[in-house]
Design a protein around this motif. Structure first.
Motif, short mmCIF file in Angstrom:
data_model
loop_
_atom_site.label_atom_id
_atom_site.label_comp_id
_atom_site.label_asym_id
_atom_site.label_seq_id
_atom_site.Cartn_x
_atom_site.Cartn_y
_atom_site.Cartn_z
N GLY A 130 -33.44 -57.65 89.50
CA GLY A 130 -34.48 -58.27 90.02
C GLY A 130 -35.89 -57.48 89.88
N ASP A 131 -36.47 -57.32 90.92
CA ASP A 131 -37.86 -56.20 91.02
C ASP A 131 -37.44 -55.11 91.21
OD1 ASP A 131 -37.39 -56.81 93.60
OD2 ASP A 131 -39.46 -57.04 94.24
N LEU A 132 -36.22 -54.74 91.34
CA LEU A 132 -35.69 -53.21 91.55
C LEU A 132 -35.31 -52.66 90.34
CD1 LEU A 132 -34.63 -50.85 93.49
CD2 LEU A 132 -32.37 -52.03 93.67
N THR A 133 -36.05 -51.65 89.93
CA THR A 133 -36.17 -50.85 88.78
C THR A 133 -35.91 -49.43 88.74
OG1 THR A 133 -37.86 -52.61 88.30
CG2 THR A 133 -37.43 -50.66 86.58
N GLY A 138 -37.10 -40.61 83.80
CA GLY A 138 -37.84 -40.15 84.70
C GLY A 138 -37.64 -39.85 85.76
N HIS A 139 -36.30 -40.12 86.09
CA HIS A 139 -36.02 -40.12 87.89
C HIS A 139 -36.84 -40.72 88.58
CE1 HIS A 139 -33.56 -37.97 90.82
NE2 HIS A 139 -32.74 -37.82 89.89
N GLN A 140 -37.22 -41.90 88.28
CA GLN A 140 -37.99 -42.79 89.20
C GLN A 140 -37.35 -44.25 89.46
OE1 GLN A 140 -41.51 -42.35 86.38
NE2 GLN A 140 -42.64 -41.67 88.36
N ALA A 141 -37.82 -44.71 90.73
CA ALA A 141 -37.28 -46.02 91.04
C ALA A 141 -38.44 -46.71 91.87
CB ALA A 141 -36.17 -45.83 92.03
N TRP A 142 -38.43 -48.13 91.40
CA TRP A 142 -39.47 -48.77 92.27
C TRP A 142 -38.97 -50.29 92.56
CZ3 TRP A 142 -39.53 -46.92 87.31
CH2 TRP A 142 -40.35 -45.98 86.88
N ARG A 143 -39.54 -50.81 93.77
CA ARG A 143 -39.44 -52.23 94.25
C ARG A 143 -40.83 -52.79 93.49
NH1 ARG A 143 -35.21 -55.73 95.16
NH2 ARG A 143 -33.88 -54.76 96.75
N GLY A 144 -40.74 -53.68 92.63
CA GLY A 144 -42.19 -54.19 92.19
C GLY A 144 -42.75 -53.20 91.52
N PRO A 152 -31.87 -36.57 94.91
CA PRO A 152 -31.05 -36.72 93.56
C PRO A 152 -29.57 -37.29 94.05
CG PRO A 152 -31.78 -34.63 93.88
CD PRO A 152 -32.37 -35.29 95.21
N ARG A 153 -28.83 -37.24 95.05
CA ARG A 153 -27.75 -37.73 95.18
C ARG A 153 -27.86 -39.37 95.62
NH1 ARG A 153 -23.09 -35.60 94.05
NH2 ARG A 153 -23.28 -34.10 95.28
N GLN A 154 -29.00 -39.77 96.30
CA GLN A 154 -29.28 -41.08 96.41
C GLN A 154 -29.65 -41.81 95.09
OE1 GLN A 154 -32.58 -40.88 99.11
NE2 GLN A 154 -31.24 -40.58 100.92
N PHE A 155 -30.42 -41.18 94.39
CA PHE A 155 -30.92 -41.61 93.09
C PHE A 155 -29.54 -41.77 92.22
CE2 PHE A 155 -32.05 -41.56 88.55
CZ PHE A 155 -33.47 -42.19 88.48
N SER A 156 -28.52 -40.85 92.23
CA SER A 156 -27.20 -40.82 91.37
C SER A 156 -26.45 -42.11 91.99
CB SER A 156 -26.48 -39.64 91.49
OG SER A 156 -25.59 -39.68 90.58
N LEU A 157 -26.27 -42.43 93.09
CA LEU A 157 -25.58 -43.37 93.79
C LEU A 157 -26.01 -45.04 93.19
CD1 LEU A 157 -23.50 -44.83 95.48
CD2 LEU A 157 -24.99 -44.54 97.39
#
Length: 225
Positions: A130-133, A138-144, A152-157
């Motif tokens: 969806g809009d979760l990317t 780049g070790h980045q996350a977005w909603r919209g 780092p652990r949250q990102f890996s999960l």
């Protein structure tokens, strides 16, 4: 993502392990080719980082054995012996990539990311639900268009879940891939991180992408909740 490093130089092995863990990977280490073969056949890994010159069983022989057994985990070979013949030998044994020592850790992690994108089923450079990317490189996350700050652990999960959208993943499977083979802590740590992740990717946006399947595990809604 879970990585096996097979390297007989303890200092190199531990340095690579520490660096990869800082990047959010779960890492197991074997110091001999024999131990590496056992770990690689008993566990599921996303990438193998394999030295050529190993006690017990040479790296190129280990690579060839895994391929003969039908194990197609992406393999990055390391060697101190440089030259076209060495590179050709590693690739002919079934390796997917080759890196000469001494190597830059930045290059090593870039090669691993490339193998993760190519390995197994095709893996896109940027993951979305969806809009979760999520951008692993780049070790980045977005909603919209709103960035989401993750440890780092949250990102890996989140990356592990987003690479398997819609699949119900048990606590044991998550521990194997997001933590590591030697983890002996409380398995409820998965619940703690799932709760933290919901507080980052779902609750501020009124979504429910990260779902609990009672008595089974967790799944990420492919549509982003």
């Amino acid at each position: 993502m879970r990585i096996l490093v097979v390297e007989d130089d303890k200092h190199v092995a531990q340095a690579v392990r520490r660096g990869l863990e800082r990047e959010g990977y779960a890492v197991d280490v074997a110091l001999t080719g024999t131990d590496g073969e056992w770990l690689a056949t008993e566990n599921v890994y996303d990438v193998l980082v394999l030295d050529v010159m190993l006690p017990g069983l040479a790296g190129d022989e280990l690579c060839a054995r895994l391929r003969t057994a039908g194990n197609w985990v992406p393999i990055l070979m390391l060697t101190a012996r440089v030259g076209a013949e060495e590179e050709a030998r590693a690739l002919d044994a079934g390796a997917d990539d080759f890196l000469a020592k001494p190597f830059s850790f930045v290059v090593l992690t870039a090669r691993i990311r490339a193998l993760l994108r190519r390995g197994g089923a095709e893996r896109p450079a940027v993951l979305s639900a969806g809009d979760l990317t999520l951008d692993p490189a780049g070790h980045q996350a977005w909603r919209g268009d709103r960035p989401i700050a993750l440890t780092p652990r949250q990102f890996s999960l989140l990356e592990f879940l987003m690479r398997r959208p819609g699949e119900v993943l048990s606590k044991a499977v998550i521990l194997e891939h997001v933590w590591d083979f030697a983890f002996e802590g409380d398995p409820n740590i998965v619940e703690v991180y799932v709760r933290q992740l919901r507080q980052r990717i779902d609750e501020p946006f009124g979504r429910s992408a990260l779902q609990t399947v009672r008595l089974v595990g967790y799944r990420l809604d492919p549509d982003g909740g």
